[in-house]
Design an enzyme around this catalytic site. Sequence first.
Site, PDB file in Angstrom:
ATOM      1  N   SER A   1       0.843  -1.199   0.000  1.00 26.25           N
ATOM      2  CA  SER A   1       0.000   0.000   0.000  1.00 26.25           C
ATOM      3  C   SER A   1       0.873   1.241   0.000  1.00 26.25           C
ATOM      4  CB  SER A   1      -0.884   0.025   1.240  1.00 26.25           C
ATOM      5  OG  SER A   1      -0.108   0.231   2.397  1.00 26.25           O
ATOM      6  N   ASP A   2       0.355   2.311  -0.574  1.00 31.06           N
ATOM      7  CA  ASP A   2       0.981   3.599  -0.314  1.00 31.06           C
ATOM      8  C   ASP A   2       0.797   3.881   1.179  1.00 31.06           C
ATOM      9  OD1 ASP A   2       2.242   6.044  -0.523  1.00 31.06           O
ATOM     10  OD2 ASP A   2       1.129   6.678  -2.300  1.00 31.06           O
ATOM     11  N   TRP A   3       1.604   4.790   1.713  1.00 27.60           N
ATOM     12  CA  TRP A   3       1.681   4.976   3.171  1.00 27.60           C
ATOM     13  C   TRP A   3       0.367   5.509   3.739  1.00 27.60           C
ATOM     14  CZ3 TRP A   3       5.262   2.460   1.330  1.00 27.60           C
ATOM     15  CH2 TRP A   3       6.407   2.107   2.017  1.00 27.60           C
TER      16      TRP A   3
ATOM     17  N   GLY B   1      -2.506   4.134   2.796  1.00 29.73           N
ATOM     18  CA  GLY B   1      -3.495   3.943   1.737  1.00 29.73           C
ATOM     19  C   GLY B   1      -4.375   2.718   1.928  1.00 29.73           C
TER      20      GLY B   1
END
Length: 813
Positions: free
Chosen positions: A303-305, A307
């Site tokens: 995941s993006d941070w 996200g």
Amino acid sequence: MAALTSIFLTGLLLALRVSGQAYDAIDREEDAFSYVQPLDTVILGQYGHSPAVLPSPNATGVGGWEAALVRAQAFVAQLTLEEKAYMVTGQPGPCVGNIIPIPRLNFSGLCLQDGPLAIRVADYASVFSAGVSAAATWDKAILYERGHAMGEEFRAKGAHIALAPVCGPLGRSAYSGRNWEGFAADPYLTGIAMERTIEGIQDAGVQATAKHYIGNEQETQRNPTYNPNGTLTDVIQEAISANIDDRTLHELYLWPFANAAHAKAASFMCAYQRLNGSYACENSKAQNGLLKEELGFQGYIMSDWGGTHSGVASIEGGLDMDMPGGIGTYGLFPQAGSFFGDNVTMAVQNGTVPESRLDDMITRIMTPYYWLGQDVNFPSVDPSTADLNTFSPRSTWLRNWTLTGESSRDVRDDHGELIRKHGSAGTVLLKNTNGALPLKKPRSIAVFGNDAGEDTQGFYNQANFEYGTLVSGGGSGTGRLTYLITPLQAINERAKQDNTLVQQWLNNTLIINSNIANLWIPQVPDVCLVFLKTWAEEAADRQHLSVDWNGNEVVETVARDCNNTIVITHSSGINTLPWADHPNVTAILAAHYPGEQSGYSLIDLLYGAVNPSGHLPYTIALNGTDYNAPPTTAVNTTGKDDWQSYFTEKLEIDYRYFDANNISVRYEFGYGLSYTTFEISNVQSTPLQTNITASPPSLPIEPGGNPALWAPIYNVSITLSNTGPYAGAAVPQLYLGFPSSTPSGTPPKQLRGFEKVYLERNETQTVTFELMRRDLSYWDVVSQEWVIPAGEFSMFVGMSSRDIRVTGRVTVV
Ligand SMILES: *[C@@H]1O[C@H](CO)[C@@H](O)[C@H](O)[C@H]1NC(C)=O
Ligand SMILES: *[C@@H]1O[C@H](CO)[C@@H](O)[C@H](O)[C@H]1NC(C)=O
Ligand SMILES: *[C@@H]1O[C@H](CO)[C@@H](O)[C@H](O)[C@H]1NC(C)=O
Ligand SMILES: *[C@@H]1O[C@H](CO)[C@@H](O)[C@H](O)[C@H]1NC(C)=O
Ligand SMILES: *[C@@H]1O[C@H](CO)[C@@H](O)[C@H](O)[C@H]1NC(C)=O
Ligand SMILES: *[C@@H]1O[C@H](CO)[C@@H](O)[C@H](O)[C@H]1NC(C)=O
Ligand SMILES: *[C@@H]1O[C@H](CO)[C@@H](O)[C@H](O)[C@H]1NC(C)=O
Ligand SMILES: *[C@@H]1O[C@H](CO)[C@@H](O)[C@H](O)[C@H]1NC(C)=O
Ligand SMILES: *[C@@H]1O[C@H](CO)[C@@H](O)[C@H](O)[C@H]1NC(C)=O
Ligand SMILES: *[C@@H]1O[C@H](CO)[C@@H](O)[C@H](O)[C@H]1NC(C)=O
Ligand SMILES: *[C@@H]1O[C@H](CO)[C@@H](O)[C@H](O)[C@H]1NC(C)=O
Ligand SMILES: *[C@@H]1O[C@H](CO)[C@@H](O)[C@H](O)[C@H]1NC(C)=O
């Protein structure tokens, strides 16, 4: 807990910041954008629908990872359930992302580090040219070389995983704040840039991460709006939903990600925003359907941070690793807990998530680790990393990270020389009249503009401060400079050699308010160099497309009295250049974000040691209002789901849009001048297969999808000659016009081949563009296949998307 909370808030602020900050630059009327999406004018039926694709497929290691996969499975077999949860959930530690070690199994953990132009959280590391500069080189060798040199630095600092490269955003909108981190507003050029960069990084022994998957075409409302008085899951409005139809998704936004899968990228990072209604990190159509099934991706999705917005749903939807994660109630997001961590353990124990799915997640994470040999003699995480890491400083750690090895390792090697070359190669000569360039030992030079000189407010994540040259944008994609060759320094060094007189005015306000003719001594300088800059950063879209700090007025002021005004921009990319036709503006160079050797990269071009060969990876329009597809910057309603962005322009972004609508532009996609001249003649096409079928033969899926799509089926060749006074590199470009049988909405021209070719004076070479099946196909939404249309293709070969020198025709099926 207090410390954790403050770290969390820092992260939250970074994550939630939108485009509200003050911009000091002039806000030109024609560029200012304010766009409320008219909800009622779009056909909702085409969008807002993302079919469930379940279950998440198991990795098989197909395409060369088979042996590594067996080793990964053997590793997984030894893990306890608790260890399995740790393997898929980040924790605070020395790096930007951390998977904790399991000493029992001699596993020393995983270190994940930003970013696309440098290892960001590091000392004694290089700052390379930005993605936009790398794309502007149109040089496949440089794209690889840059990736490889960056990979070497990540590895030497102990980073297993580089959070790079970027192809989302692709560049749908000229205003998107992160376009400079990625490559070109074109899927073909970006696809090749992705592939070459990933090969470079991974050949250096580091895992590459293709990001941000998918539809991350604006920064505004990329994350939800949370109730500041509520808990951290108390969402007032969800993040923007990028609503993209199937054909557009395949032919534009998925295209370069397919190259990334084909290049065997170890990981993909799912994006913050929603895609067709559901969050990218839990979108099973995107993750399971498109990426793991259609593109045969064998690695893992992180995941993006911040996200990740669900536990079980994300895991079922294809997400394999939660970043930055958090375990139990001690996670980085203490109030919210982590959707992974102990929740994963619980979900397996209560039978909601099959343990085989968790095993596949870890198998996907560990397969590239073994494939790249990261289990053998991998350098330790440089202890200085921990001191520089503001995201999870030591005070937030939940366990002892044993940091060994030399601290503050110098990993720069001879990369400065490469960066100097890459910076020159990514600079585009837009105008050159009256023989202004190259300079020939001018008697006197006057330097103007706040972008020429030393940075005054530090060497890290510069922000849009007034005084100092720009070599990078801001946010997680920036770098920490260890030195900086400014343009002014390089010019002064060179001037000393030539006994040139140099005068300088770096205060834009002063310049604009001065009578320039009264400033210089004793007479008009031979050359006036004007340095302009344009800032862009993560978490904010651009407010306008002008240069910053009243740069346009600086040019106009100088050009009023100096008939040899040469303008250099350091910029995230697209700038409107209203003074471009001014007769006293004799030359313009778009130097983008060139990296730490900026000044040397530039004087190599100014003085002709290097012949300019960069070409625009985007279009410069006549007016900011000429661009379509602006970001959605506001919604009119307060409903939770009301942030929607409909990609109704479909395939018409950048030059595809300007061509389809016959709009004049200032400098078109692919444009770039040289000090020499080139001629192109004699276009020929040769089939490489007999009996080419419209649909691809159905072959077993490999990384990148059906391997038949990647098979070369046609060669197009041309004759290229250097007809001018200097040696230099040309970039002949092949654009295809698809047959009239192709479904409507197909752009008039699409880039499908380019090569960077260095020619001595009078030299002639045959240049060949290899077309693979995908290049000649459109995505057929009915058959869900790439199909080669019947009828005649037009082949346009030229020096830009509008400077077409030869055309030909070919019928493929
Ligand atoms: C740009 O377009 C806007 C809107 O059409 C127009 O008002 C403006 O005058 C144009 N600016 C230039 C420099 O042509
Ligand atoms: C993945 O592999 C496991 C073990 O062989 C199997 O039980 C499971 O059904 C597979 N999952 C899928 C989605 O094929
Ligand atoms: C949060 O609390 C403040 C102070 O009571 C109030 O002004 C504000 O409206 C609240 N915000 C929301 C979204 O409820
Ligand atoms: C599990 O996830 C929920 C959100 O769904 C969160 O509130 C909770 O704190 C998490 N539990 C742990 C132990 O992290
Ligand atoms: C199982 O655990 C997960 C994670 O805590 C939770 O989301 C889910 O609701 C639980 N299911 C059941 C049936 O208890
Ligand atoms: C970390 O190590 C130090 C020194 O060995 C020890 O005193 C401390 O208790 C350890 N902390 C944790 C959280 O394990
Ligand atoms: C720049 O020039 C303006 C106008 O002369 C002046 O007000 C300002 O103080 C100057 N800035 C600096 C940093 O010298
Ligand atoms: C160009 O510069 C000369 C001075 O060298 C000046 O006389 C002339 O007016 C300038 N032209 C324009 C269009 O500003
Ligand atoms: C600029 O003007 C000077 C005379 O003032 C002339 O000698 C020179 O050729 C001009 N340069 C250009 C580039 O037009
Ligand atoms: C915004 O809402 C108002 C009130 O409902 C309406 O009159 C207006 O047309 C809306 N504007 C847009 C752009 O949807
Ligand atoms: C190509 O197609 C023709 C006609 O269908 C057939 O006679 C020929 O054998 C095919 N050639 C190959 C190489 O498959
Ligand atoms: C290039 O060709 C021209 C014309 O044939 C000739 O005059 C010139 O000497 C050649 N230059 C070089 C560097 O070979």
